[in-house]
Scaffold this active site. Structure first.
Site, PDB file in Angstrom:
ATOM      1  N   GLY A  12       1.047  -1.111  -0.109  1.00 11.58           N
ATOM      2  CA  GLY A  12       0.147  -0.135   0.039  1.00 11.58           C
ATOM      3  C   GLY A  12       0.858   1.221   0.022  1.00 11.58           C
ATOM      4  O   GLY A  12       2.127   1.393  -0.332  1.00 11.58           O
ATOM      5  N   HIS A  40       6.045  -3.377   0.492  1.00 10.64           N
ATOM      6  CA  HIS A  40       6.035  -2.191  -0.358  1.00 10.64           C
ATOM      7  C   HIS A  40       6.750  -1.108  -0.019  1.00 10.64           C
ATOM      8  O   HIS A  40       6.741  -0.565   0.811  1.00 10.64           O
ATOM      9  CB  HIS A  40       4.493  -2.103  -0.593  1.00 10.64           C
ATOM     10  N   GLU A  43       8.722   3.260  -3.457  1.00 16.01           N
ATOM     11  CA  GLU A  43       7.804   3.905  -4.698  1.00 16.01           C
ATOM     12  C   GLU A  43       7.382   5.093  -4.326  1.00 16.01           C
ATOM     13  O   GLU A  43       7.805   5.976  -4.879  1.00 16.01           O
ATOM     14  CB  GLU A  43       6.750   2.887  -5.122  1.00 16.01           C
ATOM     15  N   ASP A 126       3.162  -6.073 -10.705  1.00 15.47           N
ATOM     16  CA  ASP A 126       2.264  -5.219  -9.804  1.00 15.47           C
ATOM     17  C   ASP A 126       1.067  -5.475  -9.915  1.00 15.47           C
ATOM     18  O   ASP A 126       0.329  -4.512  -9.617  1.00 15.47           O
ATOM     19  CB  ASP A 126       2.923  -3.873  -9.883  1.00 15.47           C
TER      20      ASP A 126
END
Length: 193
Positions: A12, A40, A43, A126
């Site tokens: 998330g 995660h 990013e 993804d």
């Protein structure tokens, strides 16, 4: 069919929900299981999110990890950790679509691969439905846009099985079958290992 839980994942918006918010959960997982950990990171948030994933969650797999490239010191630290490699789930197409990178050439996938055995890459989509691409297409991008050789792609394929969270016997069986298939394919096209 015998099924079992093999991994624990935090996914998330890492910019809004840092790994540090979940240290109690990761501590519990480490204390009470041998589950693989993936987070995660790197990013939507900077390289610090990657550092948190590694240091606080003890992740061995990173979803995206693109912004790891912003910290040469952290890249160096990871590349030297050959006994416990970190795997980056590389999502080149997704990173382009989400504007994590401005153009394909900006993606640090080659830098990560060249860093050495302490840092592994695994091409990922993804989410096939969300992004509209396949893992095979991601391998094609590595070859066509980043100059990965067929032998390097086989090495990446092998690393993807090594980084899998499934039981060792399953991992070894799948790796053996895939390696055999790709070695035959390479040989039939005149590539020698």
């Amino acid at each position: 069919e015998d099924r079992q839980l093999v991994g624990f994942d935090l996914a998330g918006d890492e910019a809004g929900f840092a790994t540090s918010l979940f240290t109690e959960a990761f501590d519990y997982v480490h204390k009470n299981s041998s589950l693989g950990i993936t987070v995660h990171s790197g990013e939507a948030a900077g390289w610090e999110s990657v550092e948190q994933a590694i240091d606080l969650a003890r992740a061995t797999r990173l979803g995206h990890g693109v912004r790891l490239a912003e910290s040469p010191q952290l890249v160096k630290r990871l590349e030297l950790n050959v006994d416990h490699p970190t795997t980056i789930e590389v999502c080149v197409t997704s990173n382009l679509l989400t504007k994590t990178i401005n153009c394909l050439e900006e993606h640090p996938v080659r830098q990560f691969y060249d860093a050495g055995p302490g840092l592994r890459i695994v091409p990922c989509t993804d989410g096939i439905a969300m992004i509209g691409t396949t893992v095979s297409e991601q391998y094609d991008i590595l070859q066509c846009s980043f100059g990965f050789t067929p032998q390097e792609l086989v090495s990446i394929l092998e690393d993807s099985f090594k980084a899998a969270f499934c039981p060792p016997t399953v991992k070894e069986s799948l790796l053996k079958a895939a390696t055999s298939k790709y070695q035959t394919l390479l040989s039939s096209h005149g590539f020698v290992q």
